[in-house]
Design an enzyme around this catalytic site. Sequence first.
Site, PDB file in Angstrom:
ATOM      1  N   LYS A  51      23.368 -24.257 -35.348  1.00 21.71           N
ATOM      2  CA  LYS A  51      22.165 -23.570 -34.880  1.00 21.71           C
ATOM      3  C   LYS A  51      21.326 -24.395 -33.906  1.00 21.71           C
ATOM      4  O   LYS A  51      20.535 -23.852 -33.128  1.00 21.71           O
ATOM      5  CB  LYS A  51      21.306 -23.177 -36.075  1.00 21.71           C
ATOM      6  CG  LYS A  51      21.881 -22.091 -36.963  1.00 21.71           C
ATOM      7  CD  LYS A  51      21.725 -20.725 -36.343  1.00 21.71           C
ATOM      8  CE  LYS A  51      22.043 -19.607 -37.327  1.00 21.71           C
ATOM      9  NZ  LYS A  51      21.813 -18.275 -36.745  1.00 21.71           N
ATOM     10  N   SER A 300      30.828 -24.069 -39.523  1.00 26.63           N
ATOM     11  CA  SER A 300      29.521 -23.831 -38.896  1.00 26.63           C
ATOM     12  C   SER A 300      28.383 -24.655 -39.478  1.00 26.63           C
ATOM     13  O   SER A 300      27.374 -24.859 -38.803  1.00 26.63           O
ATOM     14  CB  SER A 300      29.162 -22.338 -38.994  1.00 26.63           C
ATOM     15  OG  SER A 300      29.211 -21.899 -40.339  1.00 26.63           O
TER      16      SER A 300
END
Length: 315
Positions: A51, A300
């Site tokens: 992110k 991720s």
Amino acid sequence: MQQVTIEDIRAAADRIRGSVLRTPLIPAGWGDPERPLWIKPESLQAVGAFKVRGAFNAIAALDDDTRARGVVAYSSGNHAQAVAYAASRWGIAAHIVMPEETPNVKVAATREWGATVVLCGAGERERVAARLVTETGGVLIPPFDHPDVIAGQGTIGLEIAEDLPDVETVLIPVSGGGLASGIGTALRALCPRARVIGVEPELAADTAEALRVGHRVDWPIQDRNRTIADGLRSQPSELTFDHLRRVLDDLITVSENDIRAASRELALRAHLVAEPSGAVALAAYRSTATPRGRTVIVLSGGNVEPALMAEILVG
């Protein structure tokens, strides 16, 4: 509706260079010989998740006066940390809205970067964030529903294409869809023969259903909250769903048991900490639904409660 382009992603790469880690593509010799495996470990970023790419790009793209007013974000954890971290690097204020059920490790990490955290009830984060924008004058940096955020995440696709140009399959976790939208856009431009496959938990498979019926569907937050993959409980926006329909070749769903097994496998075989949301791509790789050929999985994130990680390792 504004579609993100490869030019947008290349511009994002220029903006964030030096601010985020260019993660390596790690060969996993213990993978299936018919499906040679590489891992893209975004868990190695400063905030433990991909992110940070979208957050830095979105903040860097603001003009100086707008940026100086500070930022507001809402997130179950990883985007919260990313915006808090990026804001601290820019020296601006950050107000972050987080659901009350967010793992404590993610709330604490967000506060450690100097952000003001506002906790809210399930399904209330967008409303509370809108109020904070009005109260603080800050600009909203959404977790996925923004072209600059999508373009920032797409820089992962640029790196995969540079490091493994003959990649045949890329497996990407899907929640709000910003990650898969960005990576898929980059790969469609640079590795057009590669299969781009999204991965969701079976207990939060709203995107899989939406792709089947041809339009977005709404799963109650109470249903989506059942999955252990707390970072995959969001639903795509109109913007990201439009991208997903264009860039995904398929979407695979995985069980809770498979997610736990994949997180354990990454820890024991790859020596990488993967939160359940970050392990779903490996869970899909281990399923019979994944095609043969050179495969990259996107790990991720690695922000997991220590007690949960201990439970997963015990099996």
